[in-house]
Design an enzyme around this catalytic site. Sequence first.
Site, PDB file in Angstrom:
ATOM      1  N   ILE A  14     -30.727 -78.354-166.950  1.00 16.29           N
ATOM      2  CA  ILE A  14     -30.050 -78.106-165.678  1.00 16.29           C
ATOM      3  C   ILE A  14     -31.049 -77.525-164.663  1.00 16.29           C
ATOM      4  CG2 ILE A  14     -28.036 -77.056-164.559  1.00 16.29           C
ATOM      5  CD1 ILE A  14     -27.476 -79.053-166.975  1.00 16.29           C
ATOM      6  N   GLU A  33     -30.811 -88.245-164.220  1.00 20.46           N
ATOM      7  CA  GLU A  33     -29.660 -88.725-163.441  1.00 20.46           C
ATOM      8  C   GLU A  33     -29.336 -90.190-163.740  1.00 20.46           C
ATOM      9  OE1 GLU A  33     -28.831 -87.410-159.505  1.00 20.46           O
ATOM     10  OE2 GLU A  33     -30.302 -85.807-159.657  1.00 20.46           O
TER      11      GLU A  33
END
Lengths: 251, 383
Positions: free
Chosen positions: B158, B367
């Site tokens: 993250i 992503e």
Amino acid sequence: MKILVTSKRVTDPDMKIKVKADGTGIVTDGMNYKVNPFDEIAIEEALRIKEKGGGAEVVVVGIGGKDAALEIRSGLAMGADRGIHVLCEQAVDSSVVAQILAKVYETEKPDFVIMGKQAVDDDSNQAAQMLAGALGVPQACFASKVELAGDAKSARVTREVDGGLETIEVTFPAVLTADLRLNEPRYASLPGIMKAKKKKIDEIPVASLGVDTNPRVKFVKMTEPPTRKAGVKVADVPTLVQKLKEEAKVI
Amino acid sequence: MISFELSPEQEMLRKSIREFAEGEIKPRAVELDEKEEFDTALVKKMGEMGLFGMFVSEEYGGSHAGYLSYIIAVEEVARVDGSAAATVAAGNSLGIGPIYYFGSDEQKQKYLPKLCTGQALAGFGLTEPNAGSDAGGSKTSALPDDNGWVINGSKIFITNAANPLTSVVTVQAVTGKKEDGKKEYSCILVEPGTMGFVAKEMHGKLMWRSSNTAELYFDDCRVPAENILGKRGEGFHQMLKTLDGGRLSIGAMALGGAQGAFEMALRYSQERVQFGRPICKNQVIAFKLADMATQIEAARNLLYKACWLRENRKPFGKEAAMAKLFCSEVFKFVATEAVQIHGGYGLMKEYHVERFFRDQKLLEIGEGTSEIQRIVISRHLGV
């Protein structure tokens, strides 16, 4: 207080330039342009004076064709309040620039003018001095430090001169020019760029100023610097010393 | 109407960010990469430049400059350093994006002004140790109790979620079962310092070494009911929308990186003399450069078109996936050839191109991997 600054559109000094084959100038295809770096330093100094308090208005002037508006806009994005674009398609020399700026000065009546010590494209280093002459006001060129007096009617300017620094005092109105070490100009931030969109640039056709725009300097020819000749290799130190003595005559 | 002209503001923005990146980011990039150090002072400087909150309206502290302007800014930062670009792209698309698009007015007022100035950063917790491409397999749960939500589980990889500037993390969690028996997802805001929440900085990365990457652990972490983002059960939809936009900024990072690597290769090939002349005079090198420039031009046009679709409120999901896929594969090709042109020097850390070669790899994975992009695109094709 009002401060007049300049923003000249110049070819990007970091790009490689090519001289046209016929020697009439440089090849401008694909060329990038930017604000003359010395003008950026002048704009930064005006903004710092403004930010110190006193509520100064910073007005940025540019001379040139339609495209020159972008460099004026860059000055506004840094934080200047208002722009003046003298629309002039033809090439101008330092003398014409000084006369145009003198006319702008007469209308704007700023407390002082600060501009770059020279433009990095033609390196003339004359416009500010000629402007001060035309206006009959004091000049303080090559400033590395500018301190305004308490009453903001004069400035103490440290100048970079051969062999050291010289400190002089000029009473306003005056013309100042910025040297490299005066400050490090800020980057135009995105909020600054967005605010600049709403700031006003007055367009003034050069013809309306009643200035003789015929250049005093006649442009003759532009040539690339000669390519360096290949060096020679010498066999040993004694030969080198002998050549330095007899051919180069440096020792 | 087709127009390939940027607005004067966008031209000025590109120029200004380029100067900022060259002057403030590039000089320390090699050192920060080597030390694996996240520079919070740089984040603040980037905030002052206005690099956060570019698509956010002015009432929440943004500059409302538009999506293409944001993409150009990411491109220019990535042209000198992938890690700094990651901080900006994740800060905007994943940190600010979900709060701005799905948050309540109260949540926006609370977090956005600081996020938009770079005084704070937000993370977006989606990936889990056992749920990467298969985002539907995530297990982190948030169960309602009398006072709010009780979160249990963990997240991994993250960005911007474990540093002194992190002010909040948006966490996707399973909040129950829908009527059709499928899992119900919701996004919940968790602030650092909340009991039962631990964020740990991850080290030992191949790439983006000076960006901040975190593992998040939730152990009976309790947050108030109002910390839910938007409505309960909208988490999956919010995540998909966020990733559509995120793909454009990944595309921008790849495009900027490719541009930077290409420029280094071009300059080096003009200066490096072998066999008595600059190596760019060899057709084999000149053709490599021609191919690199052509690929970059095509990538830029595809990415800008996807941004144009988004700005004009047309569907852009397919083009965003195409742009992410194509730009990152172009960067891989360009970075590989750029190192090749540098020869032995391209393998040394003191040459920036070495870092670009490593940083490139993430863009084919983060992503949504290139494989997942191909699934997204093929579904848009109806196959």
